[in-house]
Motif scaffolding. Sequence first.
Motif, short mmCIF file in Angstrom:
data_model
loop_
_atom_site.label_atom_id
_atom_site.label_comp_id
_atom_site.label_asym_id
_atom_site.label_seq_id
_atom_site.Cartn_x
_atom_site.Cartn_y
_atom_site.Cartn_z
N GLU B 16 -29.17 57.08 59.17
CA GLU B 16 -27.85 56.51 58.92
C GLU B 16 -26.74 57.43 59.39
O GLU B 16 -25.70 56.97 59.82
N SER B 17 -26.98 58.72 59.28
CA SER B 17 -25.89 59.62 59.64
C SER B 17 -25.84 59.89 61.14
O SER B 17 -24.90 60.48 61.62
N LEU B 50 -14.04 54.28 54.18
CA LEU B 50 -15.15 55.22 54.24
C LEU B 50 -15.80 55.38 52.88
O LEU B 50 -17.02 55.35 52.73
N ILE B 53 -17.77 52.21 51.82
CA ILE B 53 -19.00 52.00 52.60
C ILE B 53 -20.08 52.99 52.16
O ILE B 53 -21.24 52.67 52.03
N LYS B 54 -19.62 54.22 51.89
CA LYS B 54 -20.55 55.25 51.44
C LYS B 54 -21.09 54.88 50.06
O LYS B 54 -22.29 54.95 49.80
N ASN B 57 -23.55 52.30 50.26
CA ASN B 57 -24.68 52.66 51.11
C ASN B 57 -24.95 51.57 52.15
O ASN B 57 -26.07 51.12 52.33
#
Lengths: 598, 122
Positions: B16-17, B50, B53-54, B57
Amino acid sequence: MELYRSHVLVCEGTGCHCSGSADVIQKLKEELEKHQLENEIKIVSTGCFGLCEIGPIVIVYPEGAFYSGVKSDDVPEIVSEHLLKGRIVKRLLYHDHVTEAGIAKSLDEVEFYKKQMRVTLRNCGVINPEKIEEYIAFDGYRALGKVLTEMTPVEVVEIMKASGLRGRGGAGFPTGRKWEFAHNAPGDKKYVCCNADEGDPGAFMDRSILEGDPHSVLEAMAIAGYAIGADQGYIYVRAEYPIAVKRLTIAVAQARNLGLLGKNIFSTGFNFDIELRLGAGAFVCGEETALMSSIEGSRGEPRPRPPFPALKGVFGKPTLLNNVETYANIPQIILKGPEWFASIGTEKSKGTKVFALGGKINNTGLVEIAMGTTLREIVYDIGGGIPGGKKFKAAQTGGPSGGCISAENLDMPIDYDSLTEIGSMMGSGGLIVMDEDNCMVDIARFFLEFTVDESCGKCPPCRIGTKRMLEILERITQGKGKEGDLENLETLAKNIKASALCGLGQTAPNPVLSTLRYFRDEYNAHVYDKKCPAGVCHALLQYTIVKDLCTGCTLCARECPVGAISGERKQPFTIDQDKCIKCGVCFEKCRFNAIEKK
Amino acid sequence: MKSLQELEEIRNKTRESVYLRKDRAGIRVVVGMATCGIAAGARPVLLAFLEEIKKRNIKNVTVTQTGCIGVCRLEPMVEVYLPNQEKVTYVNMTPDKVSKIVSDHIVNGQPVMKYTIGVDGR
Ligand SMILES: Cc1cc2nc3c(=O)[nH]c(=O)nc-3n(C[C@H](O)[C@H](O)[C@H](O)COP(=O)(O)O)c2cc1C
Ligand code: SF4
Ligand code: SF4
Ligand code: SF4
Ligand code: FES
């Protein structure tokens, strides 16, 4: 997990490192902090993108903006304009990366990358090579897992055979067969070695893989260990590659830490570990038997074969040796299947090959192409052609062991066999482009000088024979060539090829033979007419003043270091050929193009 | 490494990152961040996206900024692109509108019409 909206990739390969990428990273950190962006934007150091000449390279994702020649002074603008406001800094974009409308193209559209096919370089410039997690994110170590949990060693060997992979270190020996020999060799202690010596002048393919994606080599070596029954690996890397050594060291430590090297990997009972051995950078140490004695701690000198390393290698045990790039293909062959690999390339040469493109070419750098691509595509499409619109004369592949490809073969598909057929060889991947200003006799002399320097001196044909050849070539380039020289060169070459002990001597005459084959006229001009048509060999040049163009300005006469030029003001001047030392000063200084060099 | 599963976990976690360096498909949230947008408070909006969304997940979303979208009096503006759908433009954005856009639009594919000036309208 941390989520960043943007990744800034900065190349920290050797090329970009030298042009200052560390300063760029430092400045980026400062500027991100200044704008409080450090939690939104991530800086990633990567390996080589292939365009080292115009480094440092910076790529910003998700836009994929490709900046070249970035200096730390440019960083504030990138941060405040692009990263903060979303306005790409066009003046810093790589020139071919901007469409006519001034918009950034996607990377795959850039000519330099369009005709490439990145298999072994797929992670270079994409992942941070110092983070094993990033390699794993791009499918790393899954091939090892698959092999250990689903396959027998014989099945692995069969896959390698079916893929058609051949060694990328120079000779092109089928990798599957080599694994089979090592697998079948009797013995309970065996070794897997990686040749990362890369001694060919101008080559840096292996270095870039080690710097940009070291884990792909470690993973492949572990797979090889399983296939042949070895629990110990050695990577022989030259000490002149400090960044590669550092990244390899980190990679080995991280792999051990996660248990991807060491004991009982994936709980299968398979053990494998890797150690580095640093070489001092002698060309001959890349030869397999010399490399092995160097790993053992003895002098790096070749020994006769047989016995072949597959039976008696390091410490007298069965040993498998492959090149860095050969290994880098392997995890993907396992994951995508041998059919996938065999579908790339030509009938007898499968997959891709990485070349270090250098010499007279606009885009010097690292390129990976499918086998069967033509030299014309490499030089003109990927390489962007020859600077100054000059004419292509030849390309040298295989470095000091190889030969040249002349213009008549520009459209030949490049693979192992076609290159051998025309008297060159694939070699490890150096590709030096020459234009009309290069003298082929001088090129041959250059490569031979390299091999004479690098000869280990163990066997006379190489030690003495190559020296004799070099003496003849030096005479020819100095205008002292005589009848019979070319024939003598050919005889010597044949004898050395047939009798030298190792590959260094056996291939040393190749550059001479191949230039003789394609450019014999140029040799004849040197020997018989005492002329160097390309205007390179100093001693054969003559500087003369063209009467009609000379204005009698006296400049050349004043600049000539030996007072060889005389004449009367406002009258044409003349050069005394007996005094002239051919330094070329007058030629450069004359403002009226009145001096001719021939 | 004990098992393939353990490897898979590391892979998923890191994937994902790093995915934003590879596949460019997926959902895109574009925040207008030219001078007018920043003055009108675009940064808190971007940070809120951000964060949201984080927190949830969500994968396959990229948040980027762009220069002036064109209608300064409606800034901060945000454009959301879903694959195979028309772009949706949200206007006069504030951080507290973000959570609803993420849950309704990005997760469930239903644009929040009351924050827009009409689908693909300008
Ligand atoms: C003088 C000499 C230098 C060599 N240098 C290298 C080298 O730098 N790297 C390399 O991989 N192979 C080099 N080779 C070839 C190796 O001996 C060996 O064939 C190769 O490493 C085998 O790996 P491969 O089958 O994967 O190509 C050299 C050979 C000779 C004769
Ligand atoms: S061929 Fe040259 S390098 Fe090889 S063993 Fe003989 S002298 Fe040494
Ligand atoms: S510099 Fe050129 S023009 Fe002047 S005297 Fe020399 S040859 Fe003639
Ligand atoms: S080449 Fe050098 S030495 Fe010869 S005439 Fe010109 S300046 Fe004098
Ligand atoms: S080292 Fe940066 S592009 Fe090659």
